[in-house]
Scaffold this motif. Structure first.
Motif, PDB file in Angstrom:
ATOM      1  N   TYR A  78      10.994 -13.280 -13.303  1.00 12.50           N
ATOM      2  CA  TYR A  78      11.261 -12.379 -14.217  1.00 12.50           C
ATOM      3  C   TYR A  78      12.512 -11.588 -14.340  1.00 12.50           C
ATOM      4  CZ  TYR A  78       6.137 -12.680 -14.279  1.00 12.50           C
ATOM      5  OH  TYR A  78       4.810 -13.350 -14.450  1.00 12.50           O
ATOM      6  N   ASN A 109       5.996  -7.755 -19.696  1.00 16.37           N
ATOM      7  CA  ASN A 109       6.333  -6.766 -20.726  1.00 16.37           C
ATOM      8  C   ASN A 109       7.585  -6.189 -20.243  1.00 16.37           C
ATOM      9  OD1 ASN A 109       3.943  -7.195 -22.215  1.00 16.37           O
ATOM     10  ND2 ASN A 109       2.584  -5.868 -21.197  1.00 16.37           N
ATOM     11  N   LYS A 126      10.782  -7.751 -20.913  1.00  9.66           N
ATOM     12  CA  LYS A 126      11.393  -7.654 -22.304  1.00  9.66           C
ATOM     13  C   LYS A 126      12.051  -6.352 -22.392  1.00  9.66           C
ATOM     14  CE  LYS A 126       7.304 -10.574 -23.831  1.00  9.66           C
ATOM     15  NZ  LYS A 126       6.145 -10.312 -24.936  1.00  9.66           N
ATOM     16  N   ARG A 127      11.948  -5.449 -21.601  1.00 11.03           N
ATOM     17  CA  ARG A 127      12.611  -4.036 -21.964  1.00 11.03           C
ATOM     18  C   ARG A 127      14.058  -4.212 -21.334  1.00 11.03           C
ATOM     19  NH1 ARG A 127       7.919   0.111 -19.636  1.00 11.03           N
ATOM     20  NH2 ARG A 127       6.227  -0.615 -21.004  1.00 11.03           N
ATOM     21  N   GLN A 128      14.818  -3.207 -21.897  1.00 12.71           N
ATOM     22  CA  GLN A 128      16.165  -3.426 -21.290  1.00 12.71           C
ATOM     23  C   GLN A 128      16.131  -2.022 -20.161  1.00 12.71           C
ATOM     24  OE1 GLN A 128      18.970  -2.642 -24.437  1.00 12.71           O
ATOM     25  NE2 GLN A 128      20.715  -2.722 -23.263  1.00 12.71           N
TER      26      GLN A 128
END
Length: 442
Positions: free
Chosen positions: A369, A436, A439-441
């Motif tokens: 990930y 999830n 996908k976030r910064q």
């Protein structure tokens, strides 16, 4: 006399009510179930002490023993403080194991309704001792927890705990006593064998004995590694199967099937070991017998100067600075994701002790990930990485288990896990959360 704990009530709130009974070196317990604990538990046990418990459960049952808490002085060979567990009320019967340190032993089970425990401590200060629960039950009450017992059916199977879903536990010992009709013998076929490999099968092994005792003169074979032995045939109607694992590397285990066959239909197996020879202490020199049956005396060795006895104090290794703090996982998947250099899910395939109490963990990656500079090795479709846990006991990783691993990576791409890094047993529910987060910064 010694004050040794003989009965305890253990509640879900972890409150302990301890009743002390005088233990003049031995204590006899005849009951369906109960608790045994070290002297003065839960405070530190006393030095230079020894106590023995003789446990008897109702006839027709076997003794099942589970350690709830275990904290003794650690030593690779348990020379100083230890708990011995025997498969009966005698030192001459099979020893189910000797245990020390802080690694809680796996569940133990006797082949009869009796078991003996003995705890000894040396002159130095030890830990809090142990708390164990014993009960009488039938073999195979829970195949994932217990193993061993008496088998009297004309055919059946034996297998290691957790088979086939997980690796067998470390620090477990159990025996199956198989008995068939007196006019029959027993044939054993191993379908699968995967135990820690060693030239002498010193660590994890399965051993088979003619009769019902672990007598090395009756041993048919001792096996380890990943090559199943040939078919084993007994010389009588009784067979003892003994399985032992130490406190380190584990494997898938074994599955074996037995069947009773007519006497004379097969030749009994002799000396079918994967180890070169019996692993017993060297025997004393015995007189040699001539062909005529006369005993020839063994020449006396020349006397040698008696060495001076030098008593060396035990050397206490310097504590690993990374292991000083208590081992408690901090944070959550969400709060630990961004501060970590790498985030992967993977299976721990091997654990190799490193310097200063560390351990190198080879991990087969399930999914990445967050990789950062992490050195990842690709072999076909398989990806793996080696991660150094700075403190072997924190996090306490086990071979064969799947984890969520979040740690740090240096400039050379070498990954480390400190006691404060986030490690969690991997479950399918974690995958969606991690996906999830990826996908976030940050």
């Amino acid at each position: 006399s010694l004050n040794c704990s003989s009965s305890l009530s253990f509640s879900l709130s972890l409150s302990l009510s301890l009743s002390l009974s005088l233990c003049p070196l031995t204590l006899t317990l005849s009951t369906e179930s109960g608790f045994v604990a070290s002297e003065d538990f839960p405070t530190h046990y006393k030095p230079n002490s020894k106590c023995t418990w003789y446990i008897t459960v109702p006839e027709g049952h076997v003794v099942m023993l589970q350690f709830r808490i275990f904290d003794l002085e650690a030593d690779p060979t348990c020379r100083y403080d230890y708990v011995d567990v025997y498969n009966g009320h005698s030192y001459t019967v099979q020893k189910l194991g000797r245990f020390c340190g802080t690694f809680r032993p796996g569940a133990l089970i006797s082949t009869s309704n009796t078991m003996m425990l003995e705890m000894a401590s040396d002159s130095s200060k030890g830990g809090r001792g142990f708390l164990a629960f014993f009960s009488g039950g039938k073999p195979h009450v829970d195949d994932n927890q217990f193993c061993g017992g008496r088998l009297t059916a004309h055919q059946g199977s034996v297998k290691t705990p957790n088979w086939p879903d997980l690796d067998y536990p470390a620090g477990i010992s159990c025996s199956w006593h198989i008995s068939v009709a007196t006019n029959m013998i027993i044939e054993v076929k191993f379908e699968k064998l995967d135990l820690e490999a060693d030239m002498y099968c010193r660590y994890d092994y399965v051993a088979l004995f003619n009769g019902g005792e672990t007598d090395n003169s009756r041993r048919i074979g001792k096996f380890c590694g990943d090559s199943p032995p040939e078919v084993v045939v007994t010389n009588g109607n009784e067979l003892l199967v003994q399985f032992v694992s130490d406190l380190s590397v584990t494997g898938s285990g074994f599955l074996a099937h037995y069947n009773s066959i007519s006497r004379g239909s097969r030749t009994a197996t002799v000396g079918l070991d994967t180890a070169p020879g019996p692993q017993v202490d060297p025997a004393p020199v015995r007189p040699r017998t001539s062909p005529a049956g006369r005993v020839r005396p063994v020449p006396k060795p020349r006397p040698t100067p008696k060495p001076k006895l030098v008593v060396r104090p035990k050397v206490t290794p310097k504590p690993n600075p990374h292991c000083v703090q208590s081992c408690r996982r901090t944070g959550t998947l969400v709060t630990s994701f961004c501060p970590s250099h790498f985030v992967v899910t993977g299976k721990a395939t091997s654990l190799t002790p490193g310097a200063h109490g560390s351990v190198d963990v080879d991990v087969t990656i399930i999914k990445t990930y967050k990789a950062g500079r992490l050195n990842i090795t690709k072999k076909g479709k398989t990806m793996s990485a080696t991660i150094t846990a700075q403190c072997a006991k924190c996090p306490a990783l086990r071979k064969g288990m799947n984890y969520v691993l979040m740690g740090q990576v240096d400039e050379r791409g070498e990954a480390t896990l400190s006691p404060s890094d986030f490690v969690l047993l991997h479950k399918a529910v974690h995958d969606k959360v991690l996906a999830n987060l990826a996908k976030r910064q940050c």
